[in-house]
Design a protein around this motif. Structure first.
Motif, PDB file in Angstrom:
ATOM      1  N   UNK A   1       2.462  11.449   6.236  1.00  0.00           N
ATOM      2  CA  UNK A   1       3.373  11.941   5.888  1.00  0.00           C
ATOM      3  C   UNK A   1       3.156  13.558   5.509  1.00  0.00           C
ATOM      4  N   UNK A   2       3.200  14.276   6.199  1.00  0.00           N
ATOM      5  CA  UNK A   2       2.638  15.809   5.784  1.00  0.00           C
ATOM      6  C   UNK A   2       3.534  17.205   5.426  1.00  0.00           C
ATOM      7  N   UNK A   3       3.553  17.447   4.847  1.00  0.00           N
ATOM      8  CA  UNK A   3       4.538  18.781   3.458  1.00  0.00           C
ATOM      9  C   UNK A   3       3.836  20.157   3.867  1.00  0.00           C
ATOM     10  N   UNK A   4       4.766  20.760   4.999  1.00  0.00           N
ATOM     11  CA  UNK A   4       4.449  21.993   5.212  1.00  0.00           C
ATOM     12  C   UNK A   4       5.079  23.496   3.802  1.00  0.00           C
ATOM     13  N   UNK A   5       4.605  23.839   3.426  1.00  0.00           N
ATOM     14  CA  UNK A   5       5.030  24.680   2.178  1.00  0.00           C
ATOM     15  C   UNK A   5       5.091  25.952   2.902  1.00  0.00           C
ATOM     16  N   UNK A   6       5.891  26.713   3.661  1.00  0.00           N
ATOM     17  CA  UNK A   6       6.401  27.798   4.055  1.00  0.00           C
ATOM     18  C   UNK A   6       6.219  28.013   5.257  1.00  0.00           C
ATOM     19  N   UNK A   7       6.352  28.828   6.366  1.00  0.00           N
ATOM     20  CA  UNK A   7       5.965  28.563   7.776  1.00  0.00           C
ATOM     21  C   UNK A   7       4.779  29.346   8.801  1.00  0.00           C
ATOM     22  N   UNK A   8       3.964  29.590   7.649  1.00  0.00           N
ATOM     23  CA  UNK A   8       2.765  30.244   7.682  1.00  0.00           C
ATOM     24  C   UNK A   8       1.812  28.635   7.773  1.00  0.00           C
ATOM     25  N   UNK A   9       2.517  27.655   7.003  1.00  0.00           N
ATOM     26  CA  UNK A   9       1.901  25.922   7.380  1.00  0.00           C
ATOM     27  C   UNK A   9       2.280  25.018   9.174  1.00  0.00           C
ATOM     28  N   UNK A  10       3.456  25.504   9.293  1.00  0.00           N
ATOM     29  CA  UNK A  10       3.905  24.659  10.113  1.00  0.00           C
ATOM     30  C   UNK A  10       2.562  24.623  11.078  1.00  0.00           C
TER      31      UNK A  10
ATOM     32  N   UNK B   1       0.370  -1.600   0.309  1.00  0.00           N
ATOM     33  CA  UNK B   1       0.449  -0.287   0.370  1.00  0.00           C
ATOM     34  C   UNK B   1       1.024   1.293  -0.583  1.00  0.00           C
ATOM     35  N   UNK B   2       0.431   1.976  -1.121  1.00  0.00           N
ATOM     36  CA  UNK B   2       1.276   3.186  -1.041  1.00  0.00           C
ATOM     37  C   UNK B   2       1.535   4.057  -0.167  1.00  0.00           C
ATOM     38  N   UNK B   3       2.394   5.116   0.960  1.00  0.00           N
ATOM     39  CA  UNK B   3       1.715   6.527   0.921  1.00  0.00           C
ATOM     40  C   UNK B   3       0.699   7.575   1.509  1.00  0.00           C
ATOM     41  N   UNK B   4       0.338   7.231   2.399  1.00  0.00           N
ATOM     42  CA  UNK B   4      -0.639   8.850   1.553  1.00  0.00           C
ATOM     43  C   UNK B   4       0.123  10.041   2.379  1.00  0.00           C
ATOM     44  N   UNK B   5       0.284  11.032   1.728  1.00  0.00           N
ATOM     45  CA  UNK B   5       1.149  12.015   2.032  1.00  0.00           C
ATOM     46  C   UNK B   5       0.277  13.534   1.503  1.00  0.00           C
ATOM     47  N   UNK B   6      -0.038  14.279   2.300  1.00  0.00           N
ATOM     48  CA  UNK B   6      -0.325  15.643   2.323  1.00  0.00           C
ATOM     49  C   UNK B   6       0.939  17.024   2.784  1.00  0.00           C
ATOM     50  N   UNK B   7       0.542  17.403   1.316  1.00  0.00           N
ATOM     51  CA  UNK B   7       1.195  18.656   0.461  1.00  0.00           C
ATOM     52  C   UNK B   7       0.333  20.304   1.076  1.00  0.00           C
ATOM     53  N   UNK B   8       0.887  21.016   1.720  1.00  0.00           N
ATOM     54  CA  UNK B   8      -0.206  22.273   2.524  1.00  0.00           C
ATOM     55  C   UNK B   8       0.545  23.167   1.454  1.00  0.00           C
ATOM     56  N   UNK B   9       0.300  23.670   0.722  1.00  0.00           N
ATOM     57  CA  UNK B   9       0.682  25.438   0.245  1.00  0.00           C
ATOM     58  C   UNK B   9      -0.099  26.280   0.570  1.00  0.00           C
ATOM     59  N   UNK B  10      -0.713  27.565   0.496  1.00  0.00           N
ATOM     60  CA  UNK B  10      -1.250  28.566   0.621  1.00  0.00           C
ATOM     61  C   UNK B  10      -1.140  29.292  -0.449  1.00  0.00           C
ATOM     62  N   UNK B  11      -0.940  28.572  -1.684  1.00  0.00           N
ATOM     63  CA  UNK B  11      -0.936  29.012  -2.962  1.00  0.00           C
ATOM     64  C   UNK B  11      -1.484  28.301  -4.217  1.00  0.00           C
ATOM     65  N   UNK B  12      -1.880  28.574  -4.734  1.00  0.00           N
ATOM     66  CA  UNK B  12      -2.786  28.088  -6.224  1.00  0.00           C
ATOM     67  C   UNK B  12      -1.212  27.172  -6.526  1.00  0.00           C
ATOM     68  N   UNK B  13      -1.350  26.024  -6.709  1.00  0.00           N
ATOM     69  CA  UNK B  13       0.179  24.785  -6.581  1.00  0.00           C
ATOM     70  C   UNK B  13      -0.118  25.090  -8.045  1.00  0.00           C
ATOM     71  N   UNK B  14      -0.671  24.791  -8.754  1.00  0.00           N
ATOM     72  CA  UNK B  14      -0.804  24.816 -10.834  1.00  0.00           C
ATOM     73  C   UNK B  14      -0.124  26.233 -11.291  1.00  0.00           C
ATOM     74  N   UNK B  15       0.343  27.343 -10.649  1.00  0.00           N
ATOM     75  CA  UNK B  15       1.085  28.526 -10.911  1.00  0.00           C
ATOM     76  C   UNK B  15       2.886  28.922 -10.143  1.00  0.00           C
ATOM     77  N   UNK B  16       2.568  27.605  -8.993  1.00  0.00           N
ATOM     78  CA  UNK B  16       3.648  28.017  -8.129  1.00  0.00           C
ATOM     79  C   UNK B  16       4.716  26.872  -8.607  1.00  0.00           C
ATOM     80  N   UNK B  17       5.512  27.097  -9.439  1.00  0.00           N
ATOM     81  CA  UNK B  17       6.552  26.200  -9.653  1.00  0.00           C
ATOM     82  C   UNK B  17       7.424  25.225  -9.372  1.00  0.00           C
ATOM     83  N   UNK B  18       7.975  26.002  -7.316  1.00  0.00           N
ATOM     84  CA  UNK B  18       8.701  25.267  -6.767  1.00  0.00           C
ATOM     85  C   UNK B  18       7.771  23.668  -5.957  1.00  0.00           C
ATOM     86  N   UNK B  19       6.744  24.810  -5.971  1.00  0.00           N
ATOM     87  CA  UNK B  19       5.590  23.635  -5.123  1.00  0.00           C
ATOM     88  C   UNK B  19       4.975  22.446  -6.501  1.00  0.00           C
TER      89      UNK B  19
END
Length: 391
Positions: free
Chosen positions: A96-105, A1-19
Motif C-alpha cells: 500500500x502507498x499513501x500519498x499526502x497531498x496531490x503533488x505526491x500522487x 507477515x505484516x503488510x509493507x506500507x509507504x507513507x509519502x509526505x513532502x513535509x517534516x512529518x515530526x512537525x506535521x500533526x496530520x501526518x
C-alpha cells in the motif's frame, strides 16, 4: 507477515500533526516506511529522508518551462525531491502507498506498481497557494491536471472537511471520505480565567499568508489588559518570516513569541491560556473553507475560541457554543469580538469546550482511516488473511 506500507509526505512529518496521526494508524496495520523531509518519525519502521533543500514541485528552469507550456505529464516527475524519492525507493515494493497531498500522487502511483494508493489530499489542491501569482499561473493548472488524471484511479481519497470533499466530487467525480484535522482526546480541565490579564494564544506555522500580521495588530490595539502569545513552527526559510514578525511586534509589549512545542505536547501548553484566536482573510478556497489543526488544538486545550467567519469553523463554534465569530476578517473586527467577551463568557466557553472535547477528538476520524486500510489491504491476497486488525 505484516503488510509493507509507504507513507509519502513532502513535509517534516515530526512537525506535521496530520501526518503524524495518520502514521500512528498506519503502524497498526503494517510496517511503515516514511518518505519525507526530516529524520525518522517514531512510529515508522524505516525512513527514507529527502534533503530539505530539494523542492517537491518542478521549480527548475526546465520544470518551469514545462509548466508554462502546459506539458504537465512531462513535468509531474521531474521535481528534484521526486527524483530523489525514486532513487531512494529503487528495488523496493509495497502493499500500500499513501500519498499526502496531490503533488505526491504521480510518484505514489509510479512506486505502487499496481498496489493500492490512498491519496490524502488534505485541502483543495488546485488553490493551495493561489494568492501567489506564480502559483496561480503555473502550479494551479498543473495541480488540476494531476488531480484529474490520478484521483479517478486512486483507491481511497480523503480530505479535511465536507465542504472540500464537495469540491473534489464536483470537479473530478471522485468519491471522498472526510478525515478532519482533529487530534486525539486529551484529558485536561479548563483553567480559570486570569483576573488581571486575558491571555490570548495562537499556534501554527510561521509562513506568509496566515494573517499573523493582523493578529499582532489586533493585540496591539487591545491594550495592556490582554496578552497574545505565539507558538509558531518555523517555515523552510531559515526563520526569516518569524524574525520579520518579531520585528513587527517589537513595539507591542503584550505580544510574546515562544519556541514551537511538539504536537503531542501542545494542548497541555495551550491549556494555561484563555482564548485561542485565528483570523484568516479568504484569499483562496482553502482559506474560505478552513477547518485547521489549531481549531481542534484549542478545543482539546479547553480554550474559548475566536475565529473569523468560515462555514466549517463557524458551524462547530455555534453548535457547541465555543466562542465568538468575528464580523469580518479585519483586525478591528477581531478586537471587537475579543472585547465583547466578558470573563464569565470566556469561562462558559471553556467549559463548553471541555464538554465537546470527546466529540471533537479524532476518534471518528481514526475509525474512518482504519476502515480504509482494511478495505485497501484486503485488495491484495498476500495481505488479506490474518494480518489486518479488526478493531
Amino acid at each position: 507477515m505484516r503488510p509493507k506500507i509507504l507513507c509519502i509526505s513532502f513535509s517534516d512529518i515530526r512537525a506535521d500533526a496530520r501526518v503524524l496521526r495518520q502514521l500512528e494508524v498506519l503502524a497498526e496495520f503494517g510496517d511503515v516506511t516514511t518518505l519525507s523531509y526530516g529524520v525518522k518519525p517514531d512510529a515508522a519502521s524505516d525512513h527514507l529522508e529527502i534533503d530539505a533543500s530539494l523542492p517537491s514541485l518542478p521549480q527548475t528552469p526546465v520544470g518551469v518551462a514545462l509548466l508554462a507550456l502546459r506539458l504537465h505529464r512531462r513535468a509531474e516527475l521531474i521535481a528534484p525531491a521526486v527524483q530523489r524519492a525514486f532513487q531512494l525507493n529503487a528495488g523496493r515494493t509495497y502493499d500500500l502507498v499513501v500519498a499526502n497531498e496531490a503533488r505526491a500522487l504521480p510518484l505514489a502511483h509510479r512506486i505502487a506498481n499496481g498496489a493500492p494508493v490512498w491519496g490524502d489530499m488534505h485541502e483543495w489542491a488546485p488553490e493551495e497557494r493561489a494568492h501567489v501569482r506564480s502559483w496561480k499561473l503555473l502550479v494551479k493548472p498543473f495541480m488540476t491536471d494531476v488531480c484529474a488524471r490520478y484521483l479517478p484511479k486512486t483507491q481511497a481519497v480523503t480530505v479535511v472537511n465536507d465542504s472540500i470533499a464537495a469540491l473534489y466530487e464536483r470537479a473530478f467525480g471522485c468519491a471522498t471520505e472526510t478525515v478532519r484535522n482533529a487530534r486525539p482526546f486529551v484529558d485536561l480541565e479548563p483553567v480559570p480565567v486570569d483576573a488581571a490579564t486575558i491571555r490570548l494564544v495562537h499556534s501554527g506555522a510561521a509562513v506568509p499568508g496566515r494573517n499573523l500580521e493582523g493578529m499582532i495588530e489586533a493585540a496591539a490595539g487591545l491594550g495592556p489588559q490582554y496578552s497574545l502569545d505565539f507558538y509558531l513552527v518555523p517555515a523552510r526559510d531559515g526563520g526569516k518570516y518569524r524574525r520579520y514578525l518579531e520585528e513587527l511586534a517589537a513595539g507591542a509589549a503584550q505580544v510574546t513569541f515562544h519556541d514551537p512545542v511538539k504536537p503531542e505536547e501542545l494542548p497541555a501548553v495551550l491549556n494555561r491560556y484563555d482564548v485561542g484566536i485565528f483570523s484568516l482573510p479568504p484569499q483562496t478556497k482553502n482559506h474560505e473553507l478552513m477547518l485547521p489543526n489549531k481549531f481542534f488544538d484549542f478545543v482539546q486545550a479547553r480554550l474559548a475560541i475566536v475565529f473569523s467567519p468560515s462555514p466549517e469553523t463557524s458551524r462547530l463554534i455555534r453548535e457547541s457554543d465555543l466562542g465568538a465569530i468575528t464580523e469580518d476578517h479585519s483586525p478591528a473586527a477581531l478586537i471587537r469580538s475579543i472585547q465583547g467577551m466578558t470573563r464569565d463568557n470566556i469561562a462558559r466557553y471553556k467549559d463548553n469546550a471541555h464538554r465537546a472535547a470527546r466529540q471533537l477528538s479524532s476518534e471518528s476520524d481514526e475509525s474512518t482511516e482504519r476502515s480504509i486500510l482494511r478495505r485497501l489491504l484486503s485488495l491484495n491476497p498476500s495481505t488479506a488473511s490474518g494480518s489486518i486488525p479488526e478493531r
